[in-house]
Design an enzyme around this catalytic site. Structure first.
Site, PDB file in Angstrom:
ATOM      1  N   GLY A  18     -26.406  34.143  25.349  1.00 24.11           N
ATOM      2  CA  GLY A  18     -27.054  35.322  24.698  1.00 24.11           C
ATOM      3  C   GLY A  18     -26.824  36.448  25.883  1.00 24.11           C
ATOM      4  N   GLY A  20     -28.630  37.639  28.211  1.00 27.84           N
ATOM      5  CA  GLY A  20     -28.999  37.199  29.727  1.00 27.84           C
ATOM      6  C   GLY A  20     -27.795  36.423  30.024  1.00 27.84           C
ATOM      7  N   GLU A 180     -37.267  46.104   9.424  1.00 23.85           N
ATOM      8  CA  GLU A 180     -35.865  46.492   9.214  1.00 23.85           C
ATOM      9  C   GLU A 180     -35.533  45.549   7.885  1.00 23.85           C
ATOM     10  OE1 GLU A 180     -34.289  47.483  13.524  1.00 23.85           O
ATOM     11  OE2 GLU A 180     -34.496  45.605  12.922  1.00 23.85           O
TER      12      GLU A 180
HETATM   13  C1  LIG Z   1     -33.941  39.887  14.302  1.00 24.38           C
HETATM   14  C2  LIG Z   1     -33.908  40.491  15.872  1.00 24.38           C
HETATM   15  C3  LIG Z   1     -33.675  41.841  16.171  1.00 24.38           C
HETATM   16  C4  LIG Z   1     -33.930  42.108  17.538  1.00 24.38           C
HETATM   17  N1  LIG Z   1     -33.760  43.616  17.729  1.00 24.38           N
HETATM   18  C5  LIG Z   1     -33.780  43.857  18.976  1.00 24.38           C
HETATM   19  C6  LIG Z   1     -33.604  45.254  19.104  1.00 24.38           C
HETATM   20  O1  LIG Z   1     -33.334  46.054  18.308  1.00 24.38           O
HETATM   21  N2  LIG Z   1     -33.656  45.760  20.432  1.00 24.38           N
HETATM   22  C7  LIG Z   1     -33.514  44.959  21.480  1.00 24.38           C
HETATM   23  O2  LIG Z   1     -33.532  45.266  22.645  1.00 24.38           O
HETATM   24  N3  LIG Z   1     -33.940  43.676  21.391  1.00 24.38           N
HETATM   25  C8  LIG Z   1     -34.124  42.858  20.006  1.00 24.38           C
HETATM   26  N4  LIG Z   1     -34.186  41.690  19.861  1.00 24.38           N
HETATM   27  C9  LIG Z   1     -34.684  40.756  20.936  1.00 24.38           C
HETATM   28  C10 LIG Z   1     -33.173  40.399  21.538  1.00 24.38           C
HETATM   29  O3  LIG Z   1     -32.437  40.088  20.883  1.00 24.38           O
HETATM   30  C11 LIG Z   1     -33.638  39.290  22.627  1.00 24.38           C
HETATM   31  O4  LIG Z   1     -34.496  40.000  23.739  1.00 24.38           O
HETATM   32  C12 LIG Z   1     -32.516  38.875  23.284  1.00 24.38           C
HETATM   33  O5  LIG Z   1     -31.507  38.414  22.359  1.00 24.38           O
HETATM   34  C13 LIG Z   1     -32.954  37.811  24.419  1.00 24.38           C
HETATM   35  O6  LIG Z   1     -31.725  37.473  25.189  1.00 24.38           O
HETATM   36  P1  LIG Z   1     -31.635  35.734  25.769  1.00 24.38           P
HETATM   37  O7  LIG Z   1     -30.506  35.893  26.568  1.00 24.38           O
HETATM   38  O8  LIG Z   1     -32.824  35.661  26.720  1.00 24.38           O
HETATM   39  O9  LIG Z   1     -31.780  35.125  24.770  1.00 24.38           O
HETATM   40  P2  LIG Z   1     -30.796  34.937  23.286  1.00 24.38           P
HETATM   41  O10 LIG Z   1     -30.043  36.193  23.012  1.00 24.38           O
HETATM   42  O11 LIG Z   1     -31.669  34.333  22.322  1.00 24.38           O
HETATM   43  O12 LIG Z   1     -29.727  33.757  23.817  1.00 24.38           O
HETATM   44  C14 LIG Z   1     -29.940  32.458  23.842  1.00 24.38           C
HETATM   45  C15 LIG Z   1     -28.895  31.783  23.561  1.00 24.38           C
HETATM   46  O13 LIG Z   1     -29.139  30.319  24.300  1.00 24.38           O
HETATM   47  C16 LIG Z   1     -28.572  29.288  23.316  1.00 24.38           C
HETATM   48  N5  LIG Z   1     -29.645  28.213  23.690  1.00 24.38           N
HETATM   49  C17 LIG Z   1     -30.865  27.891  23.226  1.00 24.38           C
HETATM   50  N6  LIG Z   1     -31.210  26.632  23.382  1.00 24.38           N
HETATM   51  C18 LIG Z   1     -30.159  26.006  24.255  1.00 24.38           C
HETATM   52  C19 LIG Z   1     -30.235  24.902  24.590  1.00 24.38           C
HETATM   53  N7  LIG Z   1     -30.971  24.154  24.841  1.00 24.38           N
HETATM   54  N8  LIG Z   1     -28.924  24.646  25.185  1.00 24.38           N
HETATM   55  C20 LIG Z   1     -27.853  25.379  25.282  1.00 24.38           C
HETATM   56  N9  LIG Z   1     -27.812  26.418  24.622  1.00 24.38           N
HETATM   57  C21 LIG Z   1     -29.115  27.066  24.028  1.00 24.38           C
HETATM   58  C22 LIG Z   1     -28.823  29.914  22.102  1.00 24.38           C
HETATM   59  O14 LIG Z   1     -27.683  29.402  21.174  1.00 24.38           O
HETATM   60  C23 LIG Z   1     -28.277  31.508  22.136  1.00 24.38           C
HETATM   61  O15 LIG Z   1     -26.988  31.680  22.350  1.00 24.38           O
HETATM   62  C24 LIG Z   1     -34.249  41.292  18.577  1.00 24.38           C
HETATM   63  C25 LIG Z   1     -34.308  40.254  18.347  1.00 24.38           C
HETATM   64  C26 LIG Z   1     -34.348  39.529  16.973  1.00 24.38           C
HETATM   65  C27 LIG Z   1     -34.309  37.967  16.664  1.00 24.38           C
END
Ligand SMILES: Cc1cc2nc3c(=O)[nH]c(=O)nc-3n(C[C@H](O)[C@H](O)[C@H](O)COP(=O)(O)OP(=O)(O)OC[C@H]3O[C@@H](n4cnc5c(N)ncnc54)[C@H](O)[C@@H]3O)c2cc1C
Length: 440
Positions: A18, A20, A180
């Site tokens: 994702g 991060g 939204e």
């Molecule tokens: C509907 C929605 C709207 C949003 N709108 C906004 C916005 O307008 N502005 C904003 O700043 N933020 C927004 N966010 C929040 C933002 O998307 C998150 O803060 C961000 O995606 C977090 O990034 P991350 O890398 O922590 O996790 P994620 O982006 O969720 O990525 C996690 C990844 O880990 C993978 N994964 C999970 N478990 C496992 C596992 N056990 N093994 C292997 N892979 C795994 C998943 O497939 C995914 O690809 C929104 C979120 C949602 C759901």
């Protein structure tokens, strides 16, 4: 130093591609390390535009990019499809379940976990069958099937009483995602579907926004909340504040007034959508157990100032899954955290010893309400209406991964503005009353 890669270079395993994970991997491009990115899906998903995919505005391809494609020029990175299940901190290995059921054991020198969150039902897990949340592409497609399917089924029913529940959409949660989604369902009904049906008037669709707080968009200033509320009212969204959703079945949604717990209301609604909360994905529990640390109330894993886990300087948690200083669960925190950890690991792999603390630079937040209406808040700057909408558009295009997706999205938005149509309305066969999701 002993290393866990075949080449003898430091091996960095990143769980989750994702915001991060991807930014951590990219930051390591020029470092003297090997990187393995593990994700349970094949694409990096732009979650902020999931609701546009769910309401037929954008395709799933427009809001996601193949991880392999994004990392194709990074020679020190490889990609593994699978779900991380467990960690052996003594052996420094992570167990990954592949789609065929086999398990792959991957050794690491540094483990970066950025696996994000999933929808939380706060102990009401039985709601999930009828009220999908919105965290994954599967969720967005299940929601699209429910919404489009509801209009189709209403069209085929003989009288208004039977049609009404199909034309009633209940959205639980008045944060950005709920707002939204509610706004987009009304726009879909009143603009895109306007002339396409013969028996029903899609514009009669009733969209309920059910929120426990006393104002929508509580993370924005009261002034921006008021402006958002006005736009929702003008769109025809029916907002109910101060209520909890206490029941969801195939054809009914029940709410209880927070201040008057005996005040219970039932809405005949065939479509319920859930945006009221998130919790860490199951891997967080396995990780916390292995590391001997306690998860916070949302299941997040606590981290030190540099984003590593106490007592385990080789394990890092970034993005939504990391619990630190009440940082918000937004994309910018995850991206900056990923880049920070990538930089520290690159420094350590190059022989350095400093571990800099992570400092988040708040760039603000934005929420789309309706066409020509969005709210943007960045420090003292507050925008709404047309200016907010323009700023919202620029921000989202800038952060969308891949030039092709950016160009496609701009073209799609322009076409929708000019013609009012929405072309991404294909649904897969399935039952619009339920929403089965592979990842709960
Ligand atoms: C509907 C929605 C709207 C949003 N709108 C906004 C916005 O307008 N502005 C904003 O700043 N933020 C927004 N966010 C929040 C933002 O998307 C998150 O803060 C961000 O995606 C977090 O990034 P991350 O890398 O922590 O996790 P994620 O982006 O969720 O990525 C996690 C990844 O880990 C993978 N994964 C999970 N478990 C496992 C596992 N056990 N093994 C292997 N892979 C795994 C998943 O497939 C995914 O690809 C929104 C979120 C949602 C759901």
């Amino acid at each position: 130093m002993r290393t866990r890669s075949e080449t003898g270079r430091t091996h960095v395993v990143i769980i989750g591609a994702g915001f991060g994970g991807l930014h951590a991997a990219r930051r390591l491009k020029k470092a003297d390390v090997e990187v393995t990115v593990v994700d349970r899906g094949t694409s990096h998903l732009f979650q902020p535009l999931l609701y546009q995919c769910a309401t037929g505005l954008l395709s799933q391809g427009a809001i996601s990019s193949p991880i392999r494609h994004l990392l194709r020029r990074q020679r020190n990175a490889k990609v593994v499809l699978g779900e991380a299940k467990n960690v052996d901190v003594a052996a420094r290995t992570v167990a990954v379940e592949r789609p065929d059921g086999s398990t792959m054991t991957i050794p690491y020198d540094h483990l970066v976990v950025a696996a994000g969150m999933r929808t939380a039902y706060h102990g009401c897990d039985d709601f999930a069958e009828f009220a999908p949340g919105m965290k994954t592409l599967d969720d967005a497609l299940a929601i699209r099937r429910k919404i489009i399917g509801a209009f189709e089924l209403a069209e085929s029913l003989p009288d208004a009483t039977q049609r009404r529940p199909w034309l009633t959409f209940a959205v639980a949660g008045g944060g950005p995602t709920g707002v939204e989604l509610a706004g987009q369902i009304r726009e879909l009904a009143t603009l895109a579907l306007e002339n396409e049906f013969r028996s029903i008037d899609p514009g009669e669709a009733r969209v309920l926004l059910l929120h426990g707080g006393d104002r929508v968009l509580p993370s924005f200033s009261p002034a921006l909340s008021r402006r958002a509320q006005k736009t929702l009212d003008d769109l025809g969204v029916e907002t109910h504040l101060g209520v909890h959703v206490t029941g969801v079945t195939a054809d009914q949604v029940e709410t209880t007034t927070k201040s008057e717990p005996h005040e219970i209301t039932h809405y005949e609604a065939k479509t319920a959508l859930w945006t009221t909360g998130v919790e860490a994905v199951p891997f967080a529990a396995a990780l916390a157990r292995a590391l001997g640390v306690e998860q916070d109330h949302g299941g997040r894993v606590p981290v030190e100032a540099d984003l590593s886990v106490r007592g385990h300087p080789e394990v890092w948690v970034v993005g939504d899954m990391s619990s630190r200083d009440e940082l918000p669960g937004v994309a910018e925190v995850a991206m900056q955290g990923g880049r920070h950890v990538g930089a520290v690991i690159a420094h350590l792999a190059g022989g350095g010893t400093d571990r800099a603390a992570f400092r988040y630079h708040d760039l603000g937040s934005a929420a789309y309400i309706a066409r020509r209406h969005a709210v943007v808040q960045a420090g003292k700057l507050q925008l709404s209406g047309y200016l907010g909408w323009l700023a919202w558009g620029v921000i989202h295009i800038a952060f969308l991964a891949g030039m092709r997706n950016r160009m496609g999205t701009v073209m799609n938005w322009s076409a929708t503005l000019l013609t009012d149509s929405r072309r991404e309305r294909a649904i897969t066969y399935g039952d619009p009353e339920t929403a089965r999701q592979p990842y709960r």
